[in-house]
Design a protein around this motif. Structure first.
Motif, PDB file in Angstrom:
ATOM      1  N   TYR A  92      -2.273  -3.642  -1.867  1.00  0.00           N
ATOM      2  CA  TYR A  92      -2.523  -4.968  -1.291  1.00  0.00           C
ATOM      3  C   TYR A  92      -1.292  -5.853  -1.431  1.00  0.00           C
ATOM      4  N   ARG A  95       1.030  -4.755   1.232  1.00  0.00           N
ATOM      5  CA  ARG A  95       0.325  -4.656   2.512  1.00  0.00           C
ATOM      6  C   ARG A  95       0.605  -3.331   3.173  1.00  0.00           C
ATOM      7  N   THR A 222       1.857  -0.337   7.499  1.00  0.00           N
ATOM      8  CA  THR A 222       1.768  -1.701   6.987  1.00  0.00           C
ATOM      9  C   THR A 222       0.827  -2.454   7.914  1.00  0.00           C
ATOM     10  N   LEU A 225      -1.943  -9.566   8.986  1.00  0.00           N
ATOM     11  CA  LEU A 225      -3.256 -10.171   8.803  1.00  0.00           C
ATOM     12  C   LEU A 225      -3.848 -10.543  10.156  1.00  0.00           C
TER      13      LEU A 225
END
Ligand SMILES: *[C@@H]1O[C@H](CO)[C@@H](O)[C@H](O)[C@H]1NC(C)=O
Ligand SMILES: *[C@@H]1O[C@H](CO)[C@@H](O)[C@H](O)[C@H]1NC(C)=O
Ligand SMILES: *[C@@H]1O[C@H](CO)[C@@H](O)[C@H](O)[C@H]1NC(C)=O
Ligand SMILES: *[C@@H]1O[C@H](CO)[C@@H](O)[C@H](O)[C@H]1NC(C)=O
Ligand SMILES: *[C@@H]1O[C@H](CO)[C@@H](O)[C@H](O)[C@H]1NC(C)=O
Ligand SMILES: *[C@@H]1O[C@H](CO)[C@@H](O)[C@H](O)[C@H]1NC(C)=O
Ligand SMILES: CC(=O)N[C@H]1CO[C@H](CO)[C@@H](O)[C@@H]1O
Length: 227
Positions: A92, A95, A222, A225
């Motif tokens: 996380y 990413r 990757t 968002l």
């Protein structure tokens, strides 16, 4: 005096309340935010197939995972009727996630039917990018004529254990620099269908004859968002 006491209590409890809410959001009610070894957190979420309950807050469809047999999270393919990707781990902080293209594994499974193959890159939702610190492996399915020519090429390895192809005329090339534009024209072979599979950058010196292991090791993605 009374009011000040209440404010004090509230101020003292507030961080605790936040922590509880965050934990609830991560775990949801009655379901674990873990699938196999992989912890599922925002922006990813998943629906438990058995209970129909969601883990995490349902968000963008592109980040919806399915927990397969309690063993690993499955990222769907954006091509219909195509096996998706097994998620091996998620970072996380960076990413980034490592995934394995399950449909390519069908090339090594005796029991599977020979469905049409797609290049890995076209099966990914737009939020995901193949990590540029990757290499590609190209597998070729050639006609007899083209196969005879390809057998003379030193850097091509014959794909002797591959299914759904005539192994006399199927070849693999490893260590191809990853091309974000998907233009592998320099590696095209006349009379051969090409299939491009990303592999880990650490495989730079790998031997193309290890193609099965290279594909099973997966590659990194990757994510951006969701808006
Ligand atoms: C989970 O992690 C352990 C230790 O890293 C490993 O031995 C095991 O194979 C993993 N399980 C799965 C389903 O990936
Ligand atoms: C489901 O998981 C169990 C235990 O982890 C394993 O023994 C079984 O082979 C898995 N089934 C499939 C279809 O993968
Ligand atoms: C995969 O990509 C290569 C290189 O861009 C292309 O030549 C080939 O036709 C593609 N294969 C499929 C099955 O789309
Ligand atoms: C596979 O290719 C070889 C060499 O080109 C050829 O002799 C053979 O007949 C082919 N096999 C099948 C099943 O098409
Ligand atoms: C390889 O080519 C043959 C003949 O064109 C085709 O039947 C087969 O489905 C192809 N296999 C793959 C994995 O693309
Ligand atoms: C790659 O592996 C094959 C089979 O294991 C071996 O014959 C070949 O010499 C290896 N090539 C290199 C460049 O190491
Ligand atoms: C072998 C290879 O493709 N290396 C590239 C990996 O990605 C970095 C960053 O994009 C490039 O600088 C390397 O050339």
């Amino acid at each position: 005096m009374h009011g000040r006491f209440l404010i004090l209590v509230w101020a003292w409890c507030f961080p605790l309340m936040l922590a509880v809410t965050a934990a609830e959001e991560q775990q949801g009610e009655g379901c674990s935010a873990k699938c196999g070894n992989v912890t599922i957190l925002n922006p990813f979420w998943f629906t438990d197939l058995e209970t129909g309950r969601s883990c995490g807050s349902p968000g963008s469809r592109d980040f919806e995972l399915t927990c397969y047999n309690g063993s690993y999270p499955l990222l769907p393919s954006s091509v219909p009727n195509n096996a998706g990707f097994a998620v091996m781990d998620i970072s996380y902080r960076e990413r980034s996630l490592r995934i394995v293209d399950l449909s390519k594994l069908e090339l090594f499974q005796v029991s599977s039917s020979c469905l049409p193959m797609w290049n890995t890159s076209v099966k990914l939702a737009p939020q995901f990018r193949i990590d540029p610190i990757n290499l590609s492996l190209i597998s070729y399915n050639c006609t007899e004529e083209a196969g005879a020519a390809a057998r003379q090429e030193k850097e091509l390895v014959q794909a002797t254990t591959m299914r759904c192809v005539n192994t006399s005329n199927a070849f693999v090339r490893a260590g191809v620099p990853y091309d974000p534009a998907g233009d592998y024209a320099g590696y095209a072979l006349e009379g051969c269908d090409a299939l491009v599979v990303p592999v880990l950058g650490s495989s730079a010196r790998a031997n193309a004859s290890d193609y099965e292991r290279l594909i099973r090791d997966g590659f990194h993605l990757t994510w951006e968002l969701p808006p």
